[in-house]
Design a protein around this motif. Structure first.
Motif, PDB file in Angstrom:
ATOM      1  N   ILE A  30       0.841  -1.210   0.000  1.00 49.09           N
ATOM      2  CA  ILE A  30       0.000   0.000   0.000  1.00 49.09           C
ATOM      3  C   ILE A  30       0.872   1.253   0.000  1.00 49.09           C
ATOM      4  O   ILE A  30       0.553   2.251  -0.676  1.00 49.09           O
ATOM      5  CB  ILE A  30      -0.950  -0.016   1.220  1.00 49.09           C
ATOM      6  N   SER A  31       1.989   1.222   0.757  1.00 42.68           N
ATOM      7  CA  SER A  31       2.882   2.387   0.806  1.00 42.68           C
ATOM      8  C   SER A  31       3.470   2.667  -0.569  1.00 42.68           C
ATOM      9  O   SER A  31       3.530   3.825  -1.025  1.00 42.68           O
ATOM     10  CB  SER A  31       3.994   2.143   1.826  1.00 42.68           C
ATOM     11  N   ILE A  32       3.926   1.601  -1.227  1.00 46.21           N
ATOM     12  CA  ILE A  32       4.505   1.783  -2.573  1.00 46.21           C
ATOM     13  C   ILE A  32       3.456   2.331  -3.527  1.00 46.21           C
ATOM     14  O   ILE A  32       3.727   3.262  -4.313  1.00 46.21           O
ATOM     15  CB  ILE A  32       5.063   0.448  -3.092  1.00 46.21           C
ATOM     16  N   ASP A  33       2.255   1.783  -3.464  1.00 55.08           N
ATOM     17  CA  ASP A  33       1.193   2.243  -4.365  1.00 55.08           C
ATOM     18  C   ASP A  33       0.797   3.679  -4.047  1.00 55.08           C
ATOM     19  O   ASP A  33       0.583   4.484  -4.963  1.00 55.08           O
ATOM     20  CB  ASP A  33      -0.014   1.317  -4.215  1.00 55.08           C
ATOM     21  N   THR A  34       0.718   4.017  -2.767  1.00 54.49           N
ATOM     22  CA  THR A  34       0.350   5.382  -2.368  1.00 54.49           C
ATOM     23  C   THR A  34       1.421   6.385  -2.823  1.00 54.49           C
ATOM     24  O   THR A  34       1.102   7.460  -3.355  1.00 54.49           O
ATOM     25  CB  THR A  34       0.169   5.461  -0.844  1.00 54.49           C
ATOM     26  N   GLU A  35       2.674   6.014  -2.600  1.00 55.94           N
ATOM     27  CA  GLU A  35       3.783   6.900  -2.998  1.00 55.94           C
ATOM     28  C   GLU A  35       3.780   7.115  -4.510  1.00 55.94           C
ATOM     29  O   GLU A  35       3.961   8.249  -4.993  1.00 55.94           O
ATOM     30  CB  GLU A  35       5.099   6.286  -2.538  1.00 55.94           C
ATOM     31  N   ARG A  36       3.546   6.059  -5.265  1.00 60.36           N
ATOM     32  CA  ARG A  36       3.526   6.194  -6.723  1.00 60.36           C
ATOM     33  C   ARG A  36       2.367   7.075  -7.167  1.00 60.36           C
ATOM     34  O   ARG A  36       2.537   7.945  -8.049  1.00 60.36           O
ATOM     35  CB  ARG A  36       3.406   4.805  -7.358  1.00 60.36           C
ATOM     36  N   ASN A  37       1.195   6.881  -6.569  1.00 64.70           N
ATOM     37  CA  ASN A  37       0.025   7.693  -6.950  1.00 64.70           C
ATOM     38  C   ASN A  37       0.236   9.169  -6.636  1.00 64.70           C
ATOM     39  O   ASN A  37      -0.125  10.055  -7.438  1.00 64.70           O
ATOM     40  CB  ASN A  37      -1.218   7.179  -6.229  1.00 64.70           C
ATOM     41  N   ILE A  38       0.817   9.442  -5.459  1.00 65.39           N
ATOM     42  CA  ILE A  38       1.034  10.849  -5.077  1.00 65.39           C
ATOM     43  C   ILE A  38       2.061  11.501  -5.992  1.00 65.39           C
ATOM     44  O   ILE A  38       1.903  12.664  -6.417  1.00 65.39           O
ATOM     45  CB  ILE A  38       1.456  10.933  -3.600  1.00 65.39           C
ATOM     46  N   HIS A  39       3.135  10.761  -6.322  1.00 67.94           N
ATOM     47  CA  HIS A  39       4.118  11.302  -7.261  1.00 67.94           C
ATOM     48  C   HIS A  39       3.465  11.610  -8.611  1.00 67.94           C
ATOM     49  O   HIS A  39       3.731  12.666  -9.230  1.00 67.94           O
ATOM     50  CB  HIS A  39       5.271  10.317  -7.451  1.00 67.94           C
ATOM     51  N   ASP A  40       2.615  10.687  -9.073  1.00 70.48           N
ATOM     52  CA  ASP A  40       1.928  10.902 -10.346  1.00 70.48           C
ATOM     53  C   ASP A  40       1.012  12.126 -10.275  1.00 70.48           C
ATOM     54  O   ASP A  40       0.959  12.931 -11.232  1.00 70.48           O
ATOM     55  CB  ASP A  40       1.119   9.671 -10.734  1.00 70.48           C
ATOM     56  N   GLN A  41       0.306  12.257  -9.162  1.00 68.56           N
ATOM     57  CA  GLN A  41      -0.592  13.412  -9.011  1.00 68.56           C
ATOM     58  C   GLN A  41       0.194  14.732  -9.000  1.00 68.56           C
ATOM     59  O   GLN A  41      -0.206  15.723  -9.641  1.00 68.56           O
ATOM     60  CB  GLN A  41      -1.402  13.269  -7.722  1.00 68.56           C
ATOM     61  N   GLU A  42       1.321  14.745  -8.264  1.00 72.79           N
ATOM     62  CA  GLU A  42       2.121  15.967  -8.179  1.00 72.79           C
ATOM     63  C   GLU A  42       2.761  16.297  -9.528  1.00 72.79           C
ATOM     64  O   GLU A  42       2.917  17.475  -9.893  1.00 72.79           O
ATOM     65  CB  GLU A  42       3.187  15.822  -7.094  1.00 72.79           C
TER      66      GLU A  42
END
Length: 532
Positions: A30-42
């Motif tokens: 979940i951490s990896i997926d969350t980090e990837r999603n936030i990077h993509d959003q930013e």
């Protein structure tokens, strides 16, 4: 010797470790997926912001007029709205035209990652600049003629991104912590439940008991067979397999249907009725088995049934000790008592020196004894049966009753030795039953008649007792049924069993208050006499 952890402790630790590993794996993914999603959003925020600035008419006009004073206010305004760290507009030489820090304006863009955009390429990079490490989106600026005149760089610091990621993961950390606590509590509960199901025993104790149980089952001299509620065989020991083999059943009985294997068994009826069946005789493929069948209860519920059985021929000697041989002993004891009483009388007459009376007494005894003994011995050719009847006559006389033995024909010896044992069992139990019947009567008379004709032996026992009612007659051959109290009701049952083994037939004629008459007819093969 190293001491191992108890089962409950091991189970608790095992479940806790499994829960912990599962939660950690979940947290990592979940951490990896969350980090990837936030990077993509930013990244999207940075790119969209840079495109919005690059395509703005104000920016294009500023490059045409070379007046960049209002441009700085515009980029600062957009920066606040989009919550980005910086928006930098630069010319084709990489010189900053706008910057959040006015002192940086007019200086060259730092980081070295601006070169692709100055060549007209949109790109995103992560580099270190004057504001620290940041995520940067680069978009070229074109004038109305389509010529590139500069570029826009929009940046979001990595610290800000990391703060956003942490804020998103905080609820997850809390949920993981709660789940871990619930998992520990569940592990303790499961461990205790398993411990209770195993009656508080450790695995090594269970293994020891299982080995002992297997050894006991395999070493016992009785066949043991168990079924579940559906009638499927779940347990068979070595002796049961041996007896099955003698019956011609060669395949492994385990997991077989009981009805197909032993159709005469009553284990299914035992499960339905919840009542045991004891000392039943089952005949199958020439083998006689003595069966005891009882239901299996677990926490008040019937979960199956178990049968123990032995080959009838192997327990025959034990049955003889309990029936015929016991009767031999009683008859001999009665004769011994009677003989001692007569000796006491003779001793008394000798001491009184009344020799005339003594002579008459001895003469009467001799004549009476010779008459009775001669009649029985001359008529009954089997010495065991003759001796038994003489002893039984003495025993009944000792009990205050009389037994008249009538042989209407000579009773030859039989060629089948086991027939005599069953005859003694049947006749002995009928005489015992008759003795009980006349015990409460004024006239205590019993008559035994024997007759042999056409390879058939006819036996009749008549008593002057109280008789048997119709209701009692319907139950009197059942094992354990008796009107005389507990631990009785085996005599007539043994009579019926003996007559069945001899392929005979038994008939009762009785009325309440008028005595009883038992008549038996059995096949009786005469033993051929050898000529000298």
């Amino acid at each position: 010797m190293r001491k191992t952890l108890r089962l409950q402790t091991r189970l608790t630790l095992f479940v806790c470790i499994v829960v912990l590993i599962s939660l950690l794996i979940t947290l990592v993914f979940i951490s990896i997926d969350t980090e990837r999603n936030i990077h993509d959003q930013e990244k999207m925020v940075a790119v969209h912001t840079a495109k919005m600035v690059a395509e703005s008419n104000m920016v294009k006009e500023a490059f045409e007029t070379k007046d960049f004073d209002e441009l700085e206010d515009y980029t600062n305004h957009i920066q606040k709205i989009t919550e980005t760290k910086f928006i930098v507009v630069m010319n084709m030489n990489g010189i900053r035209l706008t910057h959040p820090d006015p002192s940086k304006i007019g200086k060259r863009f730092s980081g070295g990652d601006e070169k692709p955009v100055l060549s007209g390429k949109e790109h995103i990079s992560t580099a270190s600049g004057t504001l620290g490490d940041s995520l940067r989106a680069f978009i070229p600026i074109y004038n109305n003629e389509g010529d590139q005149v500069g570029a826009v760089a929009v940046g979001i610091t990595m610290d800000e991104i990391n703060d956003i990621i942490t804020a998103h993961l905080l609820p997850l950390y809390f949920a993981i912590f709660i789940s871990l606590g619930v998992g520990v509590i569940g592990a303790v509960f499961v461990a205790r439940k398993v411990k209770n199901l195993m009656f508080g025993m450790e695995p090594d104790e269970i293994a020891t008991i299982l080995k002992q149980r297997s050894a006991m089952l395999e070493s016992t001299k009785e066949g043991i067979l168990a079924i579940d509620k559906t009638g499927k065989i779940t347990l068979v020991n070595a002796e049961a397999k041996r007896l099955f083999s003698k019956m011609g059943i060669s395949k492994n009985p385990l997991n077989q249907e009981l009805k197909k294997l032993l159709p005469n068994s009553k284990l299914l009826q035992v499960i339905e009725s919840k009542k045991p069946q004891n000392d039943r005789i089952i005949r199958m493929n020439g083998l006689e088995l003595v069966f005891n069948e009882v239901p299996i209860q677990l926490k008040g519920e019937i979960v199956g049934a178990i049968a123990t059985f032995r080959d009838k021929t192997e327990v025959k000697h034990l049955m003889e000790q309990l029936t015929g041989i016991k009767m031999y002993a009683n008859a001999l004891r009665a004769q011994s008592h009677e003989f001692m009483n007569k000796l006491h009388v003779i001793l008394g007459l000798v001491r009184l020196k009344d020799y005339d009376e003594l002579g008459e007494y001895i003469k009467d005894i001799a004549i009476n004894q010779q008459t009775v003994t001669t009649e029985v011995i001359n008529r009954i050719k089997n010495p065991v049966l003759a001796g038994f009847l003489l002893g039984k006559q003495s025993y009944i006389r000792e009990q205050g009753a009389s037994l008249q033995i009538v042989c209407e024909s000579v009773i030859p010896n039989t060629s089948v030795s086991s027939v005599i044992h069953d005859l003694i069992t049947a006749i002995g139990n009928l005489l015992n039953n008759a003795l009980d019947a006349v015990s409460a009567s004024e006239i205590k008379e019993i008559s035994l008649s024997l007759k042999y004709k056409n390879d058939q032996l006819f036996i009749e026992v008549i008593d002057s007792g109280t008789g048997i009612s119709k209701e009692e007659q319907s139950k009197m051959f059942e094992q354990g049924y008796s009107t005389k109290g507990k631990n009785r009701g085996y005599g007539l049952y043994l009579v019926e069993q003996s007559v069945e083994r001899l392929n005979g037939h038994i008939v009762l004629i009785s009325e309440k208050g008028e005595g009883s008459a038992f008549s038996i007819r059995i096949p009786y093969i005469q033993k051929e006499e050898k000529n000298d």
